[in-house]
Design an enzyme around this catalytic site. Structure first.
Site, PDB file in Angstrom:
ATOM      1  N   TYR A 141       0.818  -1.219   0.000  1.00  0.00           N
ATOM      2  CA  TYR A 141       0.000   0.000   0.000  1.00  0.00           C
ATOM      3  C   TYR A 141       0.853   1.270   0.000  1.00  0.00           C
ATOM      4  O   TYR A 141       0.371   2.359  -0.270  1.00  0.00           O
ATOM      5  CB  TYR A 141      -0.957   0.025   1.202  1.00  0.00           C
ATOM      6  CG  TYR A 141      -2.005  -1.069   1.167  1.00  0.00           C
ATOM      7  CD1 TYR A 141      -2.193  -1.852   0.029  1.00  0.00           C
ATOM      8  CD2 TYR A 141      -2.809  -1.324   2.258  1.00  0.00           C
ATOM      9  CE1 TYR A 141      -3.133  -2.856  -0.013  1.00  0.00           C
ATOM     10  CE2 TYR A 141      -3.771  -2.331   2.215  1.00  0.00           C
ATOM     11  CZ  TYR A 141      -3.916  -3.096   1.085  1.00  0.00           C
ATOM     12  OH  TYR A 141      -4.852  -4.098   1.045  1.00  0.00           O
ATOM     13  N   LYS A 191       3.493 -15.772   1.569  1.00  0.00           N
ATOM     14  CA  LYS A 191       3.425 -16.381   0.243  1.00  0.00           C
ATOM     15  C   LYS A 191       4.865 -16.605  -0.219  1.00  0.00           C
ATOM     16  O   LYS A 191       5.302 -16.123  -1.280  1.00  0.00           O
ATOM     17  CB  LYS A 191       2.644 -15.419  -0.694  1.00  0.00           C
ATOM     18  CG  LYS A 191       2.286 -15.991  -2.053  1.00  0.00           C
ATOM     19  CD  LYS A 191       1.206 -17.041  -1.996  1.00  0.00           C
ATOM     20  CE  LYS A 191       0.944 -17.606  -3.372  1.00  0.00           C
ATOM     21  NZ  LYS A 191       0.148 -18.834  -3.345  1.00  0.00           N
ATOM     22  N   ASP A 223      -2.947 -18.558   0.916  1.00  0.00           N
ATOM     23  CA  ASP A 223      -4.098 -19.185   0.259  1.00  0.00           C
ATOM     24  C   ASP A 223      -4.679 -20.295   1.130  1.00  0.00           C
ATOM     25  O   ASP A 223      -5.895 -20.400   1.293  1.00  0.00           O
ATOM     26  CB  ASP A 223      -3.743 -19.678  -1.150  1.00  0.00           C
ATOM     27  CG  ASP A 223      -2.335 -20.241  -1.255  1.00  0.00           C
ATOM     28  OD1 ASP A 223      -1.618 -20.227  -0.244  1.00  0.00           O
ATOM     29  OD2 ASP A 223      -1.954 -20.710  -2.345  1.00  0.00           O
ATOM     30  N   ASP A 247      -5.124  -7.203   5.563  1.00  0.00           N
ATOM     31  CA  ASP A 247      -6.347  -6.481   5.212  1.00  0.00           C
ATOM     32  C   ASP A 247      -7.451  -7.487   4.854  1.00  0.00           C
ATOM     33  O   ASP A 247      -8.580  -7.425   5.349  1.00  0.00           O
ATOM     34  CB  ASP A 247      -6.040  -5.572   4.003  1.00  0.00           C
ATOM     35  CG  ASP A 247      -7.128  -4.564   3.732  1.00  0.00           C
ATOM     36  OD1 ASP A 247      -8.122  -4.550   4.470  1.00  0.00           O
ATOM     37  OD2 ASP A 247      -6.988  -3.793   2.762  1.00  0.00           O
ATOM     38  N   ASP A 251     -10.705  -9.187   7.537  1.00  0.00           N
ATOM     39  CA  ASP A 251     -12.127  -9.095   7.189  1.00  0.00           C
ATOM     40  C   ASP A 251     -12.759 -10.483   7.139  1.00  0.00           C
ATOM     41  O   ASP A 251     -13.905 -10.674   7.562  1.00  0.00           O
ATOM     42  CB  ASP A 251     -12.316  -8.408   5.827  1.00  0.00           C
ATOM     43  CG  ASP A 251     -12.479  -6.902   5.981  1.00  0.00           C
ATOM     44  OD1 ASP A 251     -12.209  -6.392   7.091  1.00  0.00           O
ATOM     45  OD2 ASP A 251     -12.873  -6.230   5.015  1.00  0.00           O
TER      46      ASP A 251
END
Ligand code: NAD
Length: 359
Positions: A141, A191, A223, A247, A251
């Site tokens: 970001y 990852k 994943d 992020d 959620d």
């Protein structure tokens, strides 16, 4: 001496839920021998209306001079068509950056009384109690280079995921410290099979883990973590990860509990300074109608007491009061399941019920 807390109620239901959180904070704090001096300031859309900007420098300075910040929510349809740079949400990004809030803590806990609120089967979610620790000021970001180039037919865009080892080590320490207060287990989500950045994370997380021999560490690909979260959420205690994965996964973890109006969060800087806020947004559809659930904001106040003042008992008392109110069958509109016939408790009344349970 009174401890200074800056209140940033913001927009929509922000002021309604923050007021209830303030009252609960005052009462629980007093029981722990703490007294607070509150100062209210503007952030988000209300600040745009009053000053033409979502966050003023003097508000940041006031926050810096305080012990903690309690925030409501920002945004709403009134400001949706404004340029991105002066949108209410910009105020949130700006305050995180200005105050160096690098660690975002998002607990996701399924309360026994609300086990049926989840979209997952009760036997899967019963007892879920996890904490997602997300790195908040680095990664993709904020990484350079970023931007777009080229004309139609030849367009491209780039964002860079960049972390240095200092950033990884400090968020990892936050996760391990939190694990020590919980069930002593950390899952690092990565990852590393494709990303160099994740390989650095693996190395640094392993190095930091040596400082915490009493805490168990697991590494999990992002994943497969996304799948395990819905298949077997109870296996997780503390999850630590970078900005982008955090992020998304925070959620996902939140939705396992099924109740947006219940979820608190903390964003911490080095030295323990923090900003505490509910996970939900400004809910413009119910703003000003006394329909909001204040329990996420109230539980954010509990996190504030625990994290900023080490007042564990007072925080525990707030959580117990919330549990007692729910166990007694009280529900705000968002917690009433389809087909359930219950009286709806408004925002103010819910706050009063928690205050009564605290007594
Ligand atoms: P939202 O969280 O505001 O609302 C989603 C749904 O959940 C709505 O139906 C709302 O009524 C309900 N809801 C949310 N909180 C509730 C509560 N405490 N009690 C009862 N019901 C509740 O998300 P949205 O609708 O996507 O966004 C609305 C505005 O909030 C947008 O402007 C968005 O940018 C902003 N937003 C702000 C934050 C923040 O301030 N941290 C976070 C998310 C969204």
């Amino acid at each position: 001496m009174a401890e200074k807390i800056i209140l940033l109620p913001g927009d929509g239901i922000g002021p309604e839920v923050t007021e209830q959180a303030r009252l609960v904070l005052e009462k629980a704090g007093a029981k722990a021998g703490l007294s607070f001096e509150f100062e209210e300031e503007l952030i988000g859309g209300c600040s745009i209306d009053a000053h033409g900007t979502p966050l003023r420098e003097e508000v940041i300075e006031k926050c810096r001079g305080s012990r903690s910040v309690l925030l409501g929510a920002v945004g709403g349809p009134k400001w949706d068509d404004m340029p991105v740079d002066v949108r209410p949400e910009k105020g949130l990004l700006a305050i995180r950056k200005a105050l160096g809030l690098f660690a975002n803590l998002r607990p996701a806990q399924v309360m026994p009384a609300l086990v049926n609120a989840s979209a997952l089967r009760p036997e899967i979610v019963e007892g879920v109690d996890m904490l997602v620790v997300r790195e908040l000021t680095g990664g993709i970001y904020f990484g350079e280079p970023r931007g777009r180039s080229g004309e139609k037919g030849n367009r491209s865009a780039v964002n860079a995921m960049v972390y240095d080892e200092h950033e990884v080590a400090r968020i990892t320490r936050v996760a391990f410290e939190q694990a020590r207060l919980r069930r002593h287990h950390v899952t690092h989500v990565h990852k590393a099979n494709v990303l160099d950045v994740s390989q650095l994370w693996m190395e640094v997380v392993d190095e930091v883990a040596k400082e915490y021999p009493d805490v168990e560490l697991a590494h999990q690909l992002v994943d497969s973590c996304a799948m395990l979260l819905v298949q077997e959420p109870k296996r997780f205690d503390v999850i630590v990860t970078g900005n982008l994965f955090g992020d998304i996964l925070s959620d996902e973890a939140a939705m396992i509990t099924g109740s947006l109006g219940m979820l608190p969060s903390a964003s911490l800087a080095e030295g323990g300074f923090g900003l505490f806020e509910p996970v939900h947004g400004s809910a413009p559809d119910i703003a000003g109608k006394d329909l909001a659930n204040p329990l996420a904001a109230i539980q954010s106040a509990a996190m504030l007491l625990e994290t900023a003042f080490g007042a564990k008992e007072a925080a525990g008392a707030i959580r117990k009061a919330v549990t007692d109110v729910l166990d007694a069958g009280h529900r705000s509109g968002d917690l009433i399941l389809p087909g359930e016939s219950r009286e709806t408790v408004g925002c103010k009344r819910m706050g009063e019920l928690v205050l009564e349970a605290l007594a």
